[in-house]
Scaffold this active site. Structure first.
Site, mmCIF file in Angstrom:
data_model
loop_
_atom_site.group_PDB
_atom_site.id
_atom_site.type_symbol
_atom_site.label_atom_id
_atom_site.label_comp_id
_atom_site.label_asym_id
_atom_site.label_seq_id
_atom_site.Cartn_x
_atom_site.Cartn_y
_atom_site.Cartn_z
ATOM 1 C CE1 TYR A 192 -6.063 -0.806 -7.035
ATOM 2 C CE2 TYR A 192 -5.490 -2.931 -6.089
ATOM 3 C CZ TYR A 192 -5.195 -1.871 -6.935
ATOM 4 O OH TYR A 192 -4.049 -1.883 -7.669
ATOM 5 C CG HIS A 214 7.902 26.043 -8.455
ATOM 6 N ND1 HIS A 214 7.996 25.236 -7.342
ATOM 7 C CD2 HIS A 214 7.818 27.313 -8.010
ATOM 8 C CE1 HIS A 214 7.975 26.005 -6.262
ATOM 9 N NE2 HIS A 214 7.874 27.253 -6.640
ATOM 10 C CB CYS A 243 -13.340 1.800 -13.347
ATOM 11 S SG CYS A 243 -12.735 0.134 -13.555
ATOM 12 C CD GLU A 292 -10.943 2.477 -5.525
ATOM 13 O OE1 GLU A 292 -9.953 2.805 -6.181
ATOM 14 O OE2 GLU A 292 -11.903 1.861 -6.011
ATOM 15 C CB CYS A 312 -14.744 -1.372 -16.090
ATOM 16 S SG CYS A 312 -14.017 0.256 -16.310
ATOM 17 C CE LYS A 321 -12.845 3.831 -8.770
ATOM 18 N NZ LYS A 321 -12.137 2.593 -8.677
ATOM 19 C CD GLU A 378 8.024 21.908 -7.646
ATOM 20 O OE1 GLU A 378 9.016 22.361 -8.226
ATOM 21 O OE2 GLU A 378 7.180 22.634 -7.068
#
Ligand code: NDP
Length: 455
Positions: free
Chosen positions: A178, A439, A48, A182, A43, A51, A444
């Protein structure tokens, strides 16, 4: 009674191992941890974190292009400096390695640098020195898997992508998961001409079908040449170009590339650990077999994270580590629940998802209602970008519970994290509907979808 050097000895200084060691030491346990490479595991070092940094770097390309629509004039063409990005990343990763070392030191964990091997149910050997412990934890993670094709020696895996030299003008990515998606997005953003080959009809097996199709469309619009139902049969060095490789596809066509990345899955790191000598059994996928408490076939030896391959995600390894530490040194109350684990894929645009795909929800819950929405986000009304956003809710008809939530769009991971809490708490569609939106945001839309898709 037998005495041991440690209460817990951890093999592997990645996410799961470091978390377990620190947390155990904080309860007053005597803890040792062995790691042969840089602390932080996949990681931190080649996963992670770098990346995501590169994903940010890639995002600037879009931002520069879009800025004109908001009145910005760039007087010079932006220029991307790959060497600078690499050195910035290396500096940050070194800083993180140091933080991991001081976290361990400050919590009193004894760090043993070197390759650890199990000797028996309570003994580990590192560089000829033996350490005994009442409990052992194997957290050695995983490693890229590459199928055995001719020319395999010319390809790279994700481990090498962060330090490529030179920058690949043409990148061929094999895989549709993944990592493949990516890196295809990232290098496309950074300026490579990217071709992505995937053996199936859609990317990202296991994700919701609408998400799979939508993200492929967006990645394609952004410039990734996605070739589905395609497999690489062989890779050869092209004698006419210094860095050129020729990839021959199963159907005979050829693609030229400077770098060929195979992102074809990851396998558990079980080699050379002495598992067999200690009597630790593997499952049919080659991962360490564990029970519901992460105990292996040897009662004093535990395993968490990618080496036991339940769900290959850093936060899952962390959570599993906490369960083990709580069982050994705490109240033994912590449980790990694998349902409603949110996840993100850092493609451009991002995917964020939590819970069941439409197909899986139908199989599990029977009758479901589906709500979905596709729109141009407010930002892109001026940016000139044709990027669109997709959102989808899957609702169990009987309970009205939202059991699937999916998004393809800017910051989808950030959006979905919050909704994951509500979903784990059992939020119903009625509760979503009664929630006031913020908003103007894309998020939303998740609380304003009213018209179900025709079922
Ligand atoms: P994935 O399992 O996600 O994807 C592997 C891909 O390779 C699939 O598309 C698979 O195809 C394909 N494949 C497998 N074998 C072959 C083969 N022999 N020939 C051609 N294609 C093949 O693995 P990744 O390596 O992408 O990632 C490993 C794990 O790491 C992920 O599952 C994920 O859990 C984790 N991860 C998480 C990230 C995040 O949270 N953002 C980022 C990166 C990794 P098929 O679909 O047909 O099986």
């Amino acid at each position: 009674m037998r005495t041991f050097d440690f209460d817990l000895f951890v093999i592997g200084g990645g996410s799961g191992g470091v978390r377990a060691a620190r947390m155990a030491a904080q309860t007053g346990a005597r803890v040792g941890l062995a790691e042969a490479a840089d602390l932080g595991g996949t990681c931190v070092n080649v996963g992670c974190i770098p990346k995501k940094l590169y994903s940010y770097a890639a995002g600037y390309a879009e931002s520069f292009e879009e800025a004109a629509g908001f009145g910005w004039k760039l007087h010079k063409e932006p220029h991307f400096d790959w060497a600078h990005l690499k050195s910035q990343r290396a500096r940050e990763i070194t800083r993180l390695n140091g933080i991991y070392a001081s976290l361990l030191k400050n919590s009193g964990v004894v760090l043993v640098t070197g390759w650890a091997q199990l000797v028996d149910a309570h003994t580990v050997e590192v560089d000829g020195k033996r350490h005994t412990a009442e409990h052992l934890l194997v957290a050695t993670g995983g490693t890229p898997y590459v199928p055995d094709i001719p020319g395999r020696e010319h390809i790279v895996t994700s481990d090498a992508m962060f330090d490529l030299d030179p920058f690949p003008r043409r990148l061929l990515v094999v895989g549709g998961g993944y990592i493949a998606c990516e890196f295809a997005s990232i290098f496309n953003g950074l300026g490579s001409q990217v071709t992505q080959l995937h053996r199936r009809a859609h990317l990202l097996t296991g994700f919701d079908d609408d998400v799979r199709q939508f993200v492929a469309g967006e990645m394609g619009k952004a410039g990734v040449d996605i070739r589905l139902n395609s497999e690489a049969a062989s890779v050869a060095r092209n004698p006419h170009g210094k860095h050129a490789l020729t990839v021959t596809l199963a159907r005979g066509q050829q693609v030229e590339a400077d770098t060929v990345l195979f992102a074809t899955g990851r396998v558990p790191n079980t080699q050379g650990l002495g598992l067999e000598a200690a009597g630790v059994k593997l499952d049919d996928k080659g991962a360490i077999a564990v029970d519901a408490h992460y105990r292996t076939s040897v009662p004093s030896i535990y395993a968490v994270g990618d080496v036991s391959t339940r769900v290959q995600l850093t936060p899952v390894a962390l959570a599993e580590a906490m369960v083990v530490v709580d069982a050994l040194f705490g109240k033994g109350k912590r449980r790990m629940d694998y349902e409603f684990i949110p996840t993100a894929v850092f493609t451009h645009p991002n995917i964020g998802t939590c819970g069941y795909s439409e197909i899986d929800a139908r199989a599990k819950f029977g009758e479901i209602t589906v709500f979905s929405s596709e729109f141009k986000s407010l930002r892109h009304t001026l940016s000139g970008s044709t990027e669109r956003t997709f959102m989808k809710l899957v609702v169990d008809k009987k309970s009205d519970r939202v059991v699937g939530l999916h998004m393809v769009g800017a910051d989808a991971g950030e959006v979905v994290q919050g909704f994951a809490v509500a979903m784990r708490a059992g939020a119903t569609k009625a509760l979503f509907d009664s929630t006031i939106g913020i908003h103007p945001t894309a998020a939303e839309e998740f609380v304003t979808m009213r018209e179900p898709m025709p079922g």
